[in-house]
Design a protein around this motif. Structure first.
Motif, PDB file in Angstrom:
ATOM      1  N   ARG A  27       0.896  -1.275  -0.018  1.00 41.11           N
ATOM      2  CA  ARG A  27       0.055  -0.089   0.157  1.00 41.11           C
ATOM      3  C   ARG A  27       0.975   1.348   0.195  1.00 41.11           C
ATOM      4  N   LYS A  30       2.788   1.747  -3.250  1.00 41.59           N
ATOM      5  CA  LYS A  30       1.751   2.031  -4.503  1.00 41.59           C
ATOM      6  C   LYS A  30       1.637   3.608  -4.132  1.00 41.59           C
ATOM      7  N   ASN A  33       4.451   5.514  -4.834  1.00 42.92           N
ATOM      8  CA  ASN A  33       5.257   5.406  -6.049  1.00 42.92           C
ATOM      9  C   ASN A  33       6.705   5.007  -5.863  1.00 42.92           C
ATOM     10  N   ILE A  56      -3.398  -3.647  -4.999  1.00 44.28           N
ATOM     11  CA  ILE A  56      -1.937  -3.496  -4.110  1.00 44.28           C
ATOM     12  C   ILE A  56      -0.968  -4.415  -4.801  1.00 44.28           C
ATOM     13  N   ASP A  58       0.686  -5.703  -8.930  1.00 41.91           N
ATOM     14  CA  ASP A  58       0.497  -5.624 -10.507  1.00 41.91           C
ATOM     15  C   ASP A  58       0.425  -6.876 -10.991  1.00 41.91           C
TER      16      ASP A  58
END
Ligand code: NAP
Length: 302
Positions: A27, A30, A33, A56, A58
């Protein structure tokens, strides 16, 4: 034209385990970044599906070796009892130069379990974010979990400095203060500050549940008298805490011995009506509480 620098600390992060700690890392990574791609593996497809649903992860895979492919940073966020099996599965899939880290609450056993399986050219940098709650699973995480909390790194002597700096930068970006420590020292400190308090909470709540029914019901009803705070700690994950005590046995037993001696001394003071002894101890412990608040360590989740 100069090549544009990536803002990410790691291009590809792989998380093995996506419970409270893994999902909190995902979290914050993400939200801020910190990484380019998060690949996740866990024990069950259900948790992987949940990670995708929460946005959360990819990519996800039950195949741990596939999940760590091309990862610059792999963080094992699973119970310590699963480490052996995990490192055996991921070792052949690690990219040369990759960092392998973890979040386990005990560090000497981790260096032992992971160290002998780390392939040549891979950097092992164990870590322990000293932050948590009594909740588990992918939905329990939140990005602020590590804010203003310590993250202790225990890299073996001679570990590549650049890799240590990268792990340190990652945790600092996640909001933590970072300290580097010898794994044995880490385990001793945690035996006192975390492991023994949990053991005491488990014991008190266990003793209460063994009382005869009427008394037990009253304990729950009037729990605000002090018992309630112990029930929060004693609600912590049984797997995690079983592993902590099995893997930090010597340090916990030493602190427990000291604790037993001190409680026997208090028992004696109560029996013989030595009020001064009690008052002096309770005054000293009050000062400790002030110190904890001044050190910004009083948050309810830990
Ligand atoms: P958690 O919420 O129970 O999550 C554990 C995760 O590990 C789950 O995603 C689980 O997958 C996965 N897992 C279990 N066995 C596995 C295996 N054999 N292979 C791959 N994945 C496996 O636990 P947590 O609280 O995040 O704790 C994880 C680690 O963090 C522990 O080592 C603990 O010592 C450390 N830690 C915890 C706290 C805390 O307060 N909780 C604080 C600091 C450090 P499934 O969901 O599919 O079962």
């Amino acid at each position: 034209m100069a090549k544009k620098q990536s803002p990410h600390i790691f291009e590809r992060l792989a998380l093995i385990g996506i419970g409270l700690i893994g999902s909190s890392i995902a979290r914050v990574a993400k939200r801020d970044n910190l990484v380019g791609h998060i690949s996740v593996s866990a024990r069950t497809q259900k948790s992987l599906d949940k990670a995708m649903e929460l946005g959360i992860a990819d990519s996800v895979s039950l195949d741990q070796k596939a999940a760590v492919k091309d990862a610059d940073m792999v963080i094992i966020c699973a119970p310590i009892s699963a480490y052996q099996e995990i490192i055996e599965a991921i070792a052949p899939g690690l990219k040369p130069g990759a960092i392998v880290s973890d979040v386990g609450s005990v560090k000497q056993a981790v260096v032992r379990d992971l160290g002998s399986h780390i392939p040549e050219g891979i950097h092992l940098i164990p870590a322990h974010p000293v932050a948590g709650t009594e909740h588990s699973g992918p939905e329990a995480g939140f990005p602020e979990l590590f804010t203003d909390r310590w993250c202790i790194l225990t890299p073996p002597l001679g570990t590549d400095e650049k890799s240590i700096d990268a792990v340190e930068a990652f945790w600092k970006a996640a909001g933590s203060d970072v300290e580097i420590m010898d794994p044995g020292h880490h385990d001793q400190v945690m035996a006192m500050t975390s492991h023994l308090p949990h053991l005491i909470a488990y014991t008190i709540v266990g003793t209460a549940t063994d009382l005869e029914k009427t008394l037990r019901n009253e304990v729950i009803k009037f729990s605000a008298g002090g018992f309630r705070d112990f029930t929060r700690i004693a609600a912590s994950d049984p797997t995690m805490w079983r592993d902590v005590f099995l893997n930090n046995r010597d340090a916990v037993l030493e602190m427990l011995q000291r604790f037993s001696e001190d409680i026997t001394a208090l028992q004696r003071a109560i029996r013989w009506g030595e009020g001064d002894t009690l008052f002096e101890l309770f005054s000293r412990t009050r000062d400790v509480r002030r110190g904890v608040i001044e050190a910004k360590q009083e948050k309810m989740y830990d």
